[in-house]
Design an enzyme around this catalytic site. Structure first.
Site, PDB file in Angstrom:
ATOM      1  N   ARG A   1       0.812  -1.214   0.000  1.00 43.58           N
ATOM      2  CA  ARG A   1       0.000   0.000   0.000  1.00 43.58           C
ATOM      3  C   ARG A   1       0.846   1.265   0.000  1.00 43.58           C
ATOM      4  O   ARG A   1       0.677   2.131  -0.854  1.00 43.58           O
ATOM      5  CB  ARG A   1      -0.835  -0.037   1.272  1.00 43.58           C
ATOM      6  CG  ARG A   1      -2.053   0.778   1.330  1.00 43.58           C
ATOM      7  CD  ARG A   1      -2.707   0.426   2.642  1.00 43.58           C
ATOM      8  NE  ARG A   1      -2.365  -0.944   2.969  1.00 43.58           N
ATOM      9  CZ  ARG A   1      -3.154  -1.973   2.709  1.00 43.58           C
ATOM     10  NH1 ARG A   1      -4.322  -1.781   2.193  1.00 43.58           N
ATOM     11  NH2 ARG A   1      -2.772  -3.203   2.994  1.00 43.58           N
ATOM     12  N   THR A   2       1.773   1.366   0.954  1.00 47.77           N
ATOM     13  CA  THR A   2       2.559   2.588   1.088  1.00 47.77           C
ATOM     14  C   THR A   2       3.381   2.820  -0.176  1.00 47.77           C
ATOM     15  O   THR A   2       3.470   3.933  -0.680  1.00 47.77           O
ATOM     16  CB  THR A   2       3.486   2.476   2.313  1.00 47.77           C
ATOM     17  OG1 THR A   2       2.695   2.125   3.431  1.00 47.77           O
ATOM     18  CG2 THR A   2       4.187   3.768   2.581  1.00 47.77           C
TER      19      THR A   2
ATOM     20  N   ARG B   1      11.787   3.069   3.326  1.00 52.01           N
ATOM     21  CA  ARG B   1      11.262   2.228   4.411  1.00 52.01           C
ATOM     22  C   ARG B   1      12.392   1.300   4.821  1.00 52.01           C
ATOM     23  O   ARG B   1      13.078   0.734   3.966  1.00 52.01           O
ATOM     24  CB  ARG B   1      10.060   1.432   3.944  1.00 52.01           C
ATOM     25  CG  ARG B   1       9.700   0.337   4.937  1.00 52.01           C
ATOM     26  CD  ARG B   1       8.381  -0.268   4.690  1.00 52.01           C
ATOM     27  NE  ARG B   1       7.311   0.670   5.034  1.00 52.01           N
ATOM     28  CZ  ARG B   1       6.034   0.311   5.104  1.00 52.01           C
ATOM     29  NH1 ARG B   1       5.690  -0.934   4.843  1.00 52.01           N
ATOM     30  NH2 ARG B   1       5.110   1.181   5.416  1.00 52.01           N
TER      31      ARG B   1
ATOM     32  N   HIS C   1       5.923   6.294  11.319  1.00 54.16           N
ATOM     33  CA  HIS C   1       5.398   6.178   9.964  1.00 54.16           C
ATOM     34  C   HIS C   1       4.611   7.477   9.725  1.00 54.16           C
ATOM     35  O   HIS C   1       3.386   7.489   9.782  1.00 54.16           O
ATOM     36  CB  HIS C   1       4.498   4.947   9.865  1.00 54.16           C
ATOM     37  CG  HIS C   1       4.105   4.580   8.467  1.00 54.16           C
ATOM     38  ND1 HIS C   1       4.434   5.349   7.371  1.00 54.16           N
ATOM     39  CD2 HIS C   1       3.394   3.540   7.973  1.00 54.16           C
ATOM     40  CE1 HIS C   1       3.951   4.779   6.278  1.00 54.16           C
ATOM     41  NE2 HIS C   1       3.312   3.686   6.612  1.00 54.16           N
TER      42      HIS C   1
END
Lengths: 310, 180
Positions: free
Chosen positions: A59-60, A109, A137
């Site tokens: 998703r990110t 990330r 985050h």
């Protein structure tokens, strides 16, 4: 002031209220842009952005890539599984090699908390943290708060509960910092084993009773049970998923007992039947898909504002 | 700071009336929409919209377009520009569009405006209406079709349109340096 007070987005810690307002104002405009027939603006057309994902993400990563493409930036993406990191290259070497290819901005990330800060100190480029271990985050917290503000108007004095695996959750930490900054009351709720010690020092209250917490809150943010982290540590934090679901899972029966309607959030990916049942996740109280849509707009705003300061 | 009034409230009224009638000479507004560039161009477009509706007795579409994300000076300015709201509640596909702005100077804002407009469809034609045209200062080949007032100014001078939202009137001032 129409400038951010920071050069990198490492975490919500370090941002001020004005920064968040600025990001939300731009995100509102970008949300309009991504709902147009032509969903693209040329703002970042002379920029190259590298997405460095040293940890898995769907998703990110998609959300960041879409945000970058809708701002017309050139994008290169990289995941640790198929790279020289496996051959023993250090983080700084990897990033410096990528920067030598003239990349202007890095979205990263990493499984280790603090990795983006370390990088920001070592290399000369803009860093956006897309999640670092159990630390922060920030874009998730911003999109959560943006979605809530859209739904509730203001967050001042709203009661917001973050429920589930707080111990392993970077989303929880960033959310607490962001919501407190915007004036909300925050409570964390979960089994004792999944609530870190001294979390009260962040200005939140703690509860181990889901029904009591639901009666108190206007918003319930259900966090994912991160089984992969538990398995890799070889530690079990609760006896079984079934027992967790019966004590801390959100279901329709629990919601029906409440006097007020509450807003349901989840950062995804959902373990249906564990922290939240399907009928609740798909109900009209859930803003889970709004969160995903707003994610692109908020990330566009963050990239736009950081890039504009160069 | 030395300043000069280029257009006072009474002149503004007459200019708006003239521009409204000029538009009516060229368009019957059966297939024509107004699009103002945020913030002041939109404000100004809404005044023209009201005058046109009063004369024609029918609704006319008027949209507000924000060009911030389409500008060519992004990352070249000291301070980033804050975006305004885009309000385009209609489709411009196949329509005639009158783009409206307060001051035409280098033409770069209009260039960005054209770019932003095309994200909402392919108009049949686009014409430009400006309240003030600072001629001889163009950096791009852009010319307006409808002009409130043409002025000759030097590039370091600053033209400011000061709007009074309540009385819907407006004054245009010329300053020798950027006003605070």
């Amino acid at each position: 002031m129409n400038k951010l007070s920071v050069r990198h987005l490492i975490g919500i810690r370090g941002l001020c209220e004005n920064d968040i307002e600025l990001i939300f104002q731009a995100a509102k405009e970008f949300k309009e842009v991504i709902n147009r027939p032509i969903k693209k603006v040329p703002s970042l057309r002379d920029l190259t952005i590298a997405n460095l994902f040293f940890e898995n993400s769907t998703r990110t990563r998609l959300s960041f890539e879409l945000a970058q493409k809708r701002l017309s930036a050139d994008v290169v993406s990289f995941s640790a599984g198929s790279s020289s990191v496996k051959k023993g290259e250090t983080l700084v070497d990897t990033v410096n090699n990528i920067l030598a290819m003239k990349v202007d901005l890095v979205v990263m990330r990493h499984p280790h908390p603090g990795a983006p800060q370390f990088l920001a100190n070592k290399v000369d480029t803009i860093i956006v943290n897309a999640g670092d271990g159990t630390h922060e985050h920030p874009t998730q917290a911003l999109l959560d708060a943006f979605s809530l503000q859209e739904k509730l108007g203001t967050l001042v004095n709203k009661n917001i509960a973050i429920i589930g695996d707080i111990r392993h959750s970077r989303v929880a930490i960033s959310n607490i910092l962001c919501l407190k900054l915007l004036g909300a009351n925050v409570r964390v709720c979960g089994p004792k084993t999944l609530i870190p010690k001294h979390i009260q020092s962040m200005g939140v209250t703690v509860s181990h009773n889901l029904d009591e917490t639901l009666a108190w809150c206007d918003v319930a943010n259900m966090l994912r049970i991160q089984q992969e982290r538990q398995e890799s540590q070889g530690v079990s934090y609760f006896p079984s998923l079934r027992e967790y679901a019966s004590s801390f899972g959100l279901n329709k029966a629990r919601l029906d007992k409440l006097d007020n309607e509450i807003v349901i959030m989840h950062p995804g990916p959902i373990n249906r039947g564990v922290e939240i049942t399907s009928d609740v996740a798909d109900s009209q109280h859930a803003i889970i898909l709004d969160q995903v849509e707003n994610g692109v707009a908020v990330r566009m705003a963050v990239l736009y504002l950081l890039a504009s300061m160069q | 700071m030395v300043s000069q009034i280029l257009m006072d409230e009474a002149q503004f009224e007459r200019v708006i009336d003239r521009l409204t009638h000029q538009l009516l000479e060229h368009h019957d507004f059966s297939n024509t929409d107004l699009v103002g560039l945020q913030p002041r161009g939109y404000w100004f477009a809404q005044i023209i919209q009201q005058r046109l509706q009063a004369i024609l007795g029918k609704p006319i579409f008027c949209g507000g377009l924000d060009v911030t994300f389409h500008r060519d000076d992004f990352r070249r300015r000291e301070n980033p520009i804050s975006p305004s709201l885009t309000e385009m509640p209609f489709l411009i596909e196949g329509r005639h569009v009158i783009m409206i702005d307060d001051v035409l100077f280098t033409g770069r804002t209009i260039r960005a405006g054209l770019d932003a407009l095309l994200a909402h469809g392919r108009p049949s034609s686009v014409q430009l209406l400006v309240l003030v045209d600072r001629r001889f200062q163009r950096e791009l080949p852009i010319e307006p079709q409808f002009i409130g007032k043409s002025i000759d100014s030097i590039d370091y001078q600053y033209v400011k349109v000061i709007c009074d939202e309540t009385s819907e009137s407006c004054r245009v001032m010329l300053f020798n340096e950027k006003p605070a």
